[in-house]
Design a protein around this motif. Structure first.
Motif, PDB file in Angstrom:
ATOM      1  N   UNK A 180       1.935 -48.897 -48.210  1.00  0.00           N
ATOM      2  CA  UNK A 180       1.158 -49.906 -48.927  1.00  0.00           C
ATOM      3  C   UNK A 180       1.910 -51.231 -48.963  1.00  0.00           C
ATOM      4  N   UNK A 181       1.155 -52.314 -49.070  1.00  0.00           N
ATOM      5  CA  UNK A 181       1.721 -53.650 -49.178  1.00  0.00           C
ATOM      6  C   UNK A 181       2.517 -53.765 -50.477  1.00  0.00           C
ATOM      7  N   UNK A 182       3.656 -54.417 -50.424  1.00  0.00           N
ATOM      8  CA  UNK A 182       4.453 -54.664 -51.627  1.00  0.00           C
ATOM      9  C   UNK A 182       3.887 -55.915 -52.291  1.00  0.00           C
ATOM     10  N   UNK A 183       3.338 -55.765 -53.489  1.00  0.00           N
ATOM     11  CA  UNK A 183       2.762 -56.944 -54.142  1.00  0.00           C
ATOM     12  C   UNK A 183       3.858 -57.862 -54.685  1.00  0.00           C
ATOM     13  N   UNK A 184       3.512 -59.108 -54.876  1.00  0.00           N
ATOM     14  CA  UNK A 184       4.420 -60.072 -55.492  1.00  0.00           C
ATOM     15  C   UNK A 184       4.251 -59.925 -57.004  1.00  0.00           C
ATOM     16  N   UNK A 185       5.249 -59.368 -57.671  1.00  0.00           N
ATOM     17  CA  UNK A 185       5.158 -59.106 -59.109  1.00  0.00           C
ATOM     18  C   UNK A 185       5.098 -60.384 -59.930  1.00  0.00           C
TER      19      UNK A 185
END
Length: 140
Positions: free
Chosen positions: A62-67
């Motif tokens: 899965x894509x790593x989201x920008x927290x």
């Protein structure tokens, strides 16, 4: 053996993230630390695995989201007193975090603040007078 929790967080700058978590009171566990990951021990049962994006991608497609832009989870850590809540948040902010991205909470028998780590992950730090909470809930 008690159950352990390992919170795995993707980080952009491992040394900076490690310094932040050390300021929050975590200690590094060298056995599980290298140039791609750092195991930060918050308590006997709580460990935070700081993983470079490359390392984190080994565990998910899965894509790593920008927290800093999205929020998938809010993490909460207990403290022994309201003063300790303030001290943890102050140390974390001084180590590159952002204090109080959410509102402070003061309910008399519960006190909480939050801090955002350098990658945008939000940690709530809270103290609770459990006896007072139980007494108040018993009256409800």
């Amino acid at each position: 053996m008690p159950k352990l929790i390992f919170v795995n967080l993707p980080v952009a700058d491992l040394p900076r993230a490690r310094a932040f978590y050390e300021a929050m009171g975590a200690r590094n566990e060298p056995m599980f630390t290298d140039e791609t990951a750092a195991c930060m021990v918050l308590s006997e049962t709580i460990h935070v695995m700081l993983l470079t994006h490359g390392k984190f991608r080994q565990f998910t497609s899965k894509r790593i989201p920008d927290a800093k832009e999205t929020c998938q989870v809010l993490l909460c850590l207990s403290a022994a007193s309201a003063a300790e809540v303030d001290a943890i948040v102050a140390r974390a902010a001084a180590a590159g975090g952002r204090a109080d991205p959410g509102p402070k909470q003061d309910h008399g028998c519960m006190y909480g603040r939050s801090v955002e780590d350098p990658d945008g992950h939000v940690w709530e730090v809270m103290w609770m007078d459990l006896a007072a909470v139980k007494a108040a809930m018993g009256k409800a």
